[in-house]
Write a protein that holds these residues in place. Structure first.
Motif, PDB file in Angstrom:
ATOM      1  N   TYR A   1       0.815  -1.195   0.000  1.00 36.30           N
ATOM      2  CA  TYR A   1       0.000   0.000   0.000  1.00 36.30           C
ATOM      3  C   TYR A   1       0.860   1.261   0.000  1.00 36.30           C
ATOM      4  CZ  TYR A   1      -3.197   3.543   1.811  1.00 36.30           C
ATOM      5  OH  TYR A   1      -3.925   4.686   1.995  1.00 36.30           O
ATOM      6  N   SER A   2       0.401   2.240  -0.783  1.00 37.37           N
ATOM      7  CA  SER A   2       1.101   3.527  -0.827  1.00 37.37           C
ATOM      8  C   SER A   2       0.270   4.626  -0.174  1.00 37.37           C
ATOM      9  CB  SER A   2       1.432   3.882  -2.279  1.00 37.37           C
ATOM     10  OG  SER A   2       2.021   5.159  -2.354  1.00 37.37           O
ATOM     11  N   THR A   3      -0.790   5.039  -0.855  1.00 39.24           N
ATOM     12  CA  THR A   3      -1.658   6.097  -0.346  1.00 39.24           C
ATOM     13  C   THR A   3      -3.006   6.009  -1.029  1.00 39.24           C
ATOM     14  OG1 THR A   3      -1.832   8.486   0.061  1.00 39.24           O
ATOM     15  CG2 THR A   3      -0.933   7.805  -2.065  1.00 39.24           C
ATOM     16  N   GLY A   4      -4.022   6.520  -0.368  1.00 41.59           N
ATOM     17  CA  GLY A   4      -5.358   6.503  -0.958  1.00 41.59           C
ATOM     18  C   GLY A   4      -6.248   5.450  -0.327  1.00 41.59           C
ATOM     19  N   ASP A   5      -7.294   5.093  -1.032  1.00 43.49           N
ATOM     20  CA  ASP A   5      -8.258   4.113  -0.535  1.00 43.49           C
ATOM     21  C   ASP A   5      -7.686   2.706  -0.567  1.00 43.49           C
ATOM     22  OD1 ASP A   5     -10.711   5.953  -2.373  1.00 43.49           O
ATOM     23  OD2 ASP A   5     -10.237   6.116  -0.242  1.00 43.49           O
ATOM     24  N   TYR A   6      -7.720   2.026   0.543  1.00 41.33           N
ATOM     25  CA  TYR A   6      -7.075   0.707   0.608  1.00 41.33           C
ATOM     26  C   TYR A   6      -7.763  -0.310  -0.295  1.00 41.33           C
ATOM     27  CZ  TYR A   6     -10.872  -0.600   3.814  1.00 41.33           C
ATOM     28  OH  TYR A   6     -12.100  -0.848   4.370  1.00 41.33           O
ATOM     29  N   TRP A   7      -9.024  -0.074  -0.661  1.00 39.72           N
ATOM     30  CA  TRP A   7      -9.752  -1.029  -1.495  1.00 39.72           C
ATOM     31  C   TRP A   7      -9.508  -0.809  -2.983  1.00 39.72           C
ATOM     32  CZ3 TRP A   7     -12.241   2.683   1.478  1.00 39.72           C
ATOM     33  CH2 TRP A   7     -12.813   3.742   0.775  1.00 39.72           C
ATOM     34  N   SER A   8      -8.763   0.221  -3.333  1.00 38.38           N
ATOM     35  CA  SER A   8      -8.476   0.521  -4.737  1.00 38.38           C
ATOM     36  C   SER A   8      -7.093   0.032  -5.112  1.00 38.38           C
ATOM     37  CB  SER A   8      -8.564   2.018  -4.978  1.00 38.38           C
ATOM     38  OG  SER A   8      -8.099   2.335  -6.281  1.00 38.38           O
ATOM     39  N   SER A   9      -7.015  -0.698  -6.213  1.00 40.98           N
ATOM     40  CA  SER A   9      -5.712  -1.193  -6.652  1.00 40.98           C
ATOM     41  C   SER A   9      -4.770  -0.045  -7.016  1.00 40.98           C
ATOM     42  CB  SER A   9      -5.885  -2.136  -7.837  1.00 40.98           C
ATOM     43  OG  SER A   9      -6.480  -1.467  -8.936  1.00 40.98           O
ATOM     44  N   ARG A  10      -5.311   1.116  -7.318  1.00 38.49           N
ATOM     45  CA  ARG A  10      -4.468   2.267  -7.666  1.00 38.49           C
ATOM     46  C   ARG A  10      -3.697   2.811  -6.462  1.00 38.49           C
ATOM     47  NH1 ARG A  10      -9.116   3.271 -10.808  1.00 38.49           N
ATOM     48  NH2 ARG A  10     -10.018   4.540  -9.140  1.00 38.49           N
ATOM     49  N   SER A  11      -4.070   2.384  -5.291  1.00 44.12           N
ATOM     50  CA  SER A  11      -3.407   2.856  -4.066  1.00 44.12           C
ATOM     51  C   SER A  11      -2.169   2.049  -3.707  1.00 44.12           C
ATOM     52  CB  SER A  11      -4.398   2.815  -2.901  1.00 44.12           C
ATOM     53  OG  SER A  11      -5.525   3.637  -3.165  1.00 44.12           O
ATOM     54  N   TYR A  12      -1.825   1.089  -4.521  1.00 43.05           N
ATOM     55  CA  TYR A  12      -0.698   0.195  -4.252  1.00 43.05           C
ATOM     56  C   TYR A  12       0.391   0.441  -5.285  1.00 43.05           C
ATOM     57  CZ  TYR A  12      -3.917  -2.071  -1.095  1.00 43.05           C
ATOM     58  OH  TYR A  12      -4.789  -2.316  -0.076  1.00 43.05           O
ATOM     59  N   ASP A  13       1.642   0.490  -4.828  1.00 36.59           N
ATOM     60  CA  ASP A  13       2.713   0.830  -5.762  1.00 36.59           C
ATOM     61  C   ASP A  13       3.591  -0.354  -6.151  1.00 36.59           C
ATOM     62  OD1 ASP A  13       4.834   2.603  -3.299  1.00 36.59           O
ATOM     63  OD2 ASP A  13       3.811   0.665  -3.219  1.00 36.59           O
ATOM     64  N   TYR A  14       3.491  -1.451  -5.445  1.00 35.11           N
ATOM     65  CA  TYR A  14       4.235  -2.649  -5.818  1.00 35.11           C
ATOM     66  C   TYR A  14       3.324  -3.866  -5.705  1.00 35.11           C
ATOM     67  CZ  TYR A  14       8.357   0.292  -5.418  1.00 35.11           C
ATOM     68  OH  TYR A  14       9.277   1.289  -5.577  1.00 35.11           O
ATOM     69  N   TRP A  15       3.548  -4.801  -6.618  1.00 38.09           N
ATOM     70  CA  TRP A  15       2.726  -6.012  -6.681  1.00 38.09           C
ATOM     71  C   TRP A  15       3.591  -7.248  -6.813  1.00 38.09           C
ATOM     72  CZ3 TRP A  15      -2.421  -5.723  -5.879  1.00 38.09           C
ATOM     73  CH2 TRP A  15      -3.048  -4.481  -6.070  1.00 38.09           C
ATOM     74  N   GLY A  16       3.094  -8.338  -6.226  1.00 38.73           N
ATOM     75  CA  GLY A  16       3.709  -9.622  -6.467  1.00 38.73           C
ATOM     76  C   GLY A  16       3.275 -10.166  -7.816  1.00 38.73           C
ATOM     77  N   GLN A  17       3.792 -11.320  -8.166  1.00 39.81           N
ATOM     78  CA  GLN A  17       3.545 -11.871  -9.497  1.00 39.81           C
ATOM     79  C   GLN A  17       2.207 -12.595  -9.590  1.00 39.81           C
ATOM     80  OE1 GLN A  17       5.003 -13.435  -7.144  1.00 39.81           O
ATOM     81  NE2 GLN A  17       4.694 -15.628  -7.376  1.00 39.81           N
ATOM     82  N   GLY A  18       1.568 -12.856  -8.478  1.00 37.34           N
ATOM     83  CA  GLY A  18       0.281 -13.538  -8.476  1.00 37.34           C
ATOM     84  C   GLY A  18       0.438 -15.044  -8.300  1.00 37.34           C
ATOM     85  N   THR A  19      -0.559 -15.614  -7.656  1.00 34.20           N
ATOM     86  CA  THR A  19      -0.603 -17.063  -7.470  1.00 34.20           C
ATOM     87  C   THR A  19      -2.024 -17.528  -7.759  1.00 34.20           C
ATOM     88  OG1 THR A  19      -0.093 -18.885  -5.939  1.00 34.20           O
ATOM     89  CG2 THR A  19      -1.032 -16.886  -4.963  1.00 34.20           C
ATOM     90  N   LEU A  20      -2.142 -18.579  -8.547  1.00 35.17           N
ATOM     91  CA  LEU A  20      -3.446 -19.036  -9.035  1.00 35.17           C
ATOM     92  C   LEU A  20      -4.130 -19.938  -8.012  1.00 35.17           C
ATOM     93  CD1 LEU A  20      -5.568 -19.314 -11.296  1.00 35.17           C
ATOM     94  CD2 LEU A  20      -4.202 -21.221 -12.186  1.00 35.17           C
ATOM     95  N   VAL A  21      -5.371 -19.597  -7.712  1.00 34.11           N
ATOM     96  CA  VAL A  21      -6.227 -20.421  -6.860  1.00 34.11           C
ATOM     97  C   VAL A  21      -7.385 -20.923  -7.708  1.00 34.11           C
ATOM     98  CG1 VAL A  21      -7.797 -20.434  -4.885  1.00 34.11           C
ATOM     99  CG2 VAL A  21      -5.598 -19.207  -4.752  1.00 34.11           C
ATOM    100  N   THR A  22      -7.538 -22.226  -7.755  1.00 33.88           N
ATOM    101  CA  THR A  22      -8.624 -22.839  -8.509  1.00 33.88           C
ATOM    102  C   THR A  22      -9.469 -23.677  -7.562  1.00 33.88           C
ATOM    103  OG1 THR A  22      -7.241 -22.955 -10.508  1.00 33.88           O
ATOM    104  CG2 THR A  22      -9.243 -24.302 -10.468  1.00 33.88           C
ATOM    105  N   VAL A  23     -10.749 -23.350  -7.498  1.00 33.84           N
ATOM    106  CA  VAL A  23     -11.669 -24.084  -6.633  1.00 33.84           C
ATOM    107  C   VAL A  23     -12.620 -24.856  -7.529  1.00 33.84           C
ATOM    108  CG1 VAL A  23     -13.324 -23.960  -4.749  1.00 33.84           C
ATOM    109  CG2 VAL A  23     -11.504 -22.231  -4.952  1.00 33.84           C
ATOM    110  N   SER A  24     -12.465 -26.171  -7.515  1.00 38.18           N
ATOM    111  CA  SER A  24     -13.248 -27.005  -8.413  1.00 38.18           C
ATOM    112  C   SER A  24     -13.288 -28.434  -7.893  1.00 38.18           C
ATOM    113  CB  SER A  24     -12.646 -26.987  -9.818  1.00 38.18           C
ATOM    114  OG  SER A  24     -13.327 -27.882 -10.673  1.00 38.18           O
TER     115      SER A  24
END
Length: 122
Positions: free
Chosen positions: A98-121
């Motif tokens: 998180y950087s600044t702004g609304d915590y629920w907005s992705s625009r408020s974050y300045d760094y991201w991880g690469q993502g991990t896939l969750v599949t529920v099936s």
């Protein structure tokens, strides 16, 4: 700053998974952290947020009572415990710093991880 997410996989409905995100490159304990997810064809959506100390946590309505965000500042790690998983939870899950702004907005974050896939099936 580098964020590394892990813990995704295939799980049956009703099952559990624990995602972890490890951070490096800046003072982890000074920043809030969030989890977002993105399903195919959909926008990235807020899942959970935890402030720098861990004292304040917020979860999206869709996951409240099933998912829990936590952090361990000594280990530079933020986790997302996911219980009672549903097929609609299937997505790539991203941790963000998180950087600044609304915590629920992705625009408020300045760094991201690469993502991990969750599949529920079944």
């Amino acid at each position: 700053v580098q964020l590394q997410a892990s813990g995704g996989g295939l799980v049956q409905p009703g099952g559990s998974l624990r995602l972890s995100c490890t951070a490096s490159g800046r003072s982890f304990s000074a920043y809030g952290m969030g989890w977002f997810r993105q399903a195919p064809g959909k926008e990235r959506e807020f899942v959970a947020y935890i402030n720098y100390s861990g004292a304040n946590k917020y979860h999206a309505d869709s996951v409240r009572g099933r998912f829990t965000i936590s952090r361990g500042n000594a280990k530079n790690m933020v986790d997302l415990q996911m219980n009672g998983l549903k097929p609609e939870d299937t997505a790539v899950y991203y941790c963000g710093s998180y950087s600044t702004g609304d915590y629920w907005s992705s625009r408020s974050y300045d760094y991201w991880g690469q993502g991990t896939l969750v599949t529920v099936s079944s």
